[in-house]
Design a protein around this motif. Structure first.
Motif, PDB file in Angstrom:
ATOM      1  N   GLU A 282      55.971  57.017  59.338  1.00  0.00           N
ATOM      2  CA  GLU A 282      56.775  55.977  58.695  1.00  0.00           C
ATOM      3  C   GLU A 282      57.749  55.342  59.673  1.00  0.00           C
ATOM      4  O   GLU A 282      57.944  54.118  59.670  1.00  0.00           O
ATOM      5  CB  GLU A 282      57.522  56.536  57.485  1.00  0.00           C
TER       6      GLU A 282
ATOM      7  N   GLU B 202      50.540  57.054  50.191  1.00  0.00           N
ATOM      8  CA  GLU B 202      51.774  56.559  49.570  1.00  0.00           C
ATOM      9  C   GLU B 202      52.522  55.622  50.518  1.00  0.00           C
ATOM     10  O   GLU B 202      53.023  54.570  50.096  1.00  0.00           O
ATOM     11  CB  GLU B 202      52.653  57.752  49.162  1.00  0.00           C
TER      12      GLU B 202
ATOM     13  N   ASP C 246      50.692  52.268  50.719  1.00  0.00           N
ATOM     14  CA  ASP C 246      50.939  51.475  49.521  1.00  0.00           C
ATOM     15  C   ASP C 246      52.337  50.863  49.539  1.00  0.00           C
ATOM     16  O   ASP C 246      52.522  49.694  49.148  1.00  0.00           O
ATOM     17  CB  ASP C 246      50.771  52.338  48.268  1.00  0.00           C
ATOM     18  N   ARG C 247      53.312  51.628  49.982  1.00  0.00           N
ATOM     19  CA  ARG C 247      54.695  51.159  49.969  1.00  0.00           C
ATOM     20  C   ARG C 247      54.883  49.947  50.877  1.00  0.00           C
ATOM     21  O   ARG C 247      55.661  49.039  50.582  1.00  0.00           O
ATOM     22  CB  ARG C 247      55.627  52.292  50.407  1.00  0.00           C
ATOM     23  N   TYR C 248      54.126  49.903  51.987  1.00  0.00           N
ATOM     24  CA  TYR C 248      54.302  48.820  52.952  1.00  0.00           C
ATOM     25  C   TYR C 248      53.163  47.799  52.910  1.00  0.00           C
ATOM     26  O   TYR C 248      53.100  46.913  53.765  1.00  0.00           O
ATOM     27  CB  TYR C 248      54.426  49.399  54.360  1.00  0.00           C
TER      28      TYR C 248
END
Length: 445
Positions: free
Chosen positions: A206, A244, A247-249
């Motif tokens: 991340e 996850e 998907d978030r970015y």
């Protein structure tokens, strides 16, 4: 020792010499210094065994390049290729063809929910090339993140996405960045176990995304289980964590299953083991055991629909070649009917895994064993505590010892990869590991 029998019908021992002479006179080999080669000669095979023109036989623990999942000369696959050749030997990818449609249907069935289309390629490298293209076009972004411990193929973008030394003299493609994936045995994160390794690896990913600029990143490309780099199954929470983050970015998740797919791990696809559904899956090798070159991309509806009315700017002359498609149909049908995926899972759990862990107890040179199904690695070390990989000269001597005892091994860096065909029997698996045990003992490793 290798089994040596009188050459059977069609085998002439002198053809070993002739094959090697012709090879050295005209063939240019991949990833090799040409003048230093003396390649092994192979003439035939059946099931999990291969032999040369003199009839010298080896138990294959390499599956060539980890692709002969259904074993050599499976009669149903050979017959399907012959029947298709008699009917139609080639066809343009722009046409509809029954063999191609049946192959796509079967691949989608075994992949499970989450995919609606298959784009066929000639192999794994161009599967990854096209998956990268799809991700870039569907997101409008450019950068592709991939792991340092990885191999994605030898073509333009695929080799630059690769994490090992082979990308360095081949950096012609744009927009590639790398990050470290989890590997607790040789942790880059000073972790004290799988759980902490997972947590820190996800944090590192991340932070890499944030530092590179999340809005510029088209895809995260990961081998579900890195193969050539060392067969490193990720910690249980890692791939769900990557899903996850992607998907978030708004990043496309591509899982490379070229080596791990179609039964190799004891599942149809390795991602089935981890409870994730990627946006794109690349495959090749085991889809038809390399009988005829084939690969492809499994495409989620979200990405496939992007090209419903916009032209997809990619294609290959031999995309969905009918001989390859017939081989895929026959391979998947035979694997289903004969329980070959279940066999890989059972032999891995009941024979290979326990036997390799016994090797680790008996030989101080075995620093680590890891894997699943018929997809395992033995990591060999010089000092017993895992700090120093076994040197190249000793690994070469070990490979020669294994061949001399009748085992065709997959040896790379300081590892033996235990990767027999998915049809391997419990007896053959035990036989092969007994040879490894004896070779380690003979070299006092």
């Amino acid at each position: 020792m290798p089994t040596t029998a009188a050459a059977g019908p069609g085998l002439d021992p002198d053809d070993n010499r002739r094959a090697l002479e012709l090879d050295r006179a005209g063939v240019f080999h991949s990833w090799s210094a040409q003048a230093e080669l003396s390649p092994m000669v192979l003439a035939g095979g059946s099931g999990c065994r291969v032999w040369d023109y003199a009839g010298t036989e080896y138990l294959d623990f390499s599956s060539q390049l980890v692709n002969v999942n259904i074993g050599y000369q499976h009669p149903r696959v050979v017959a399907a290729i012959q029947e298709q050749a008699a009917q139609l030997v080639t066809v343009s990818p722009a046409t509809a063809n029954l063999a191609r449609g049946e192959a796509a249907k079967r691949i989608l069935e075994v992949a499970g929910e989450g995919f609606s289309r298959v784009f066929f390629t000639n192999g794994g490298a161009d599967a990854n090339e096209n998956a990268i293209r799809m991700a870039r076009l569907s997101t409008g972004r450019d950068t592709v993140l991939s792991q340092y411990r990885s191999y994605h193929g030898g073509t333009g973008a695929a080799i630059v996405a690769t994490g090992d030394w082979r990308r360095i003299p081949n950096r012609y493609a744009r927009g590639h960045r790398h990050f470290f994936g989890p590997f607790a045995y040789r942790s880059e994160f000073w972790s004290d176990g799988e759980e902490q390794e997972c947590e820190r690896a996800l944090h590192h990913l991340e932070r890499t995304i944030q530092a590179e600029g999340a809005g510029t990143i088209a895809a995260i490309l990961i081998e579900t289980i890195p193969g050539t780099a060392g067969i490193m199954p990720p910690p249980a929470g890692y791939l769900p964590g990557v899903r996850e983050i992607a998907d978030r970015y708004g990043i496309v998740l591509i899982l490379d299953e070229v080596m791990a797919g179609f039964g190799r791990t004891g599942d149809w696809f390795a991602f089935h083991r981890y409870g994730v559904t990627p946006d794109l899956v690349t495959f090749a090798k085991g889809v038809n055991s390399g009988y005829v070159p084939a690969g492809g991309v499994l495409i989620s509806p979200r990405i496939a629909e992007r090209f419903d009315h916009d032209v997809y700017p990619g294609g290959l002359t031999y995309s969905g070649h009918p001989l390859a498609m017939a081989a895929i149909v026959a391979t998947i049908d035979a694997m289903r009917d004969e329980g070959i995926v279940d066999n890989a899972a059972r032999v891995g759990a009941e024979v290979i895994g326990p036997a390799l862990h016994r090797l680790a107890e008996d030989h101080p040179s075995v620093g680590d064993v890891r894997g699943c199904g018929v997809f395992w690695a033995i990591e060999l070390v010089a000092d017993g505590d895992g700090a120093e990989p076994l040197d190249a000269a000793t690994m070469a001597a070990l490979k020669a010892e294994l061949l001399g005892r009748g085992l065709l091994p997959f040896v790379t860096a300081n590892r033996i990869h235990v990767v027999p065909p998915c049809v391997v029997t419990a007896q053959e698996a035990a036989e092969g590991i007994a040879i490894i045990d004896a070779a380690l003992g003979a070299l006092r490793l």
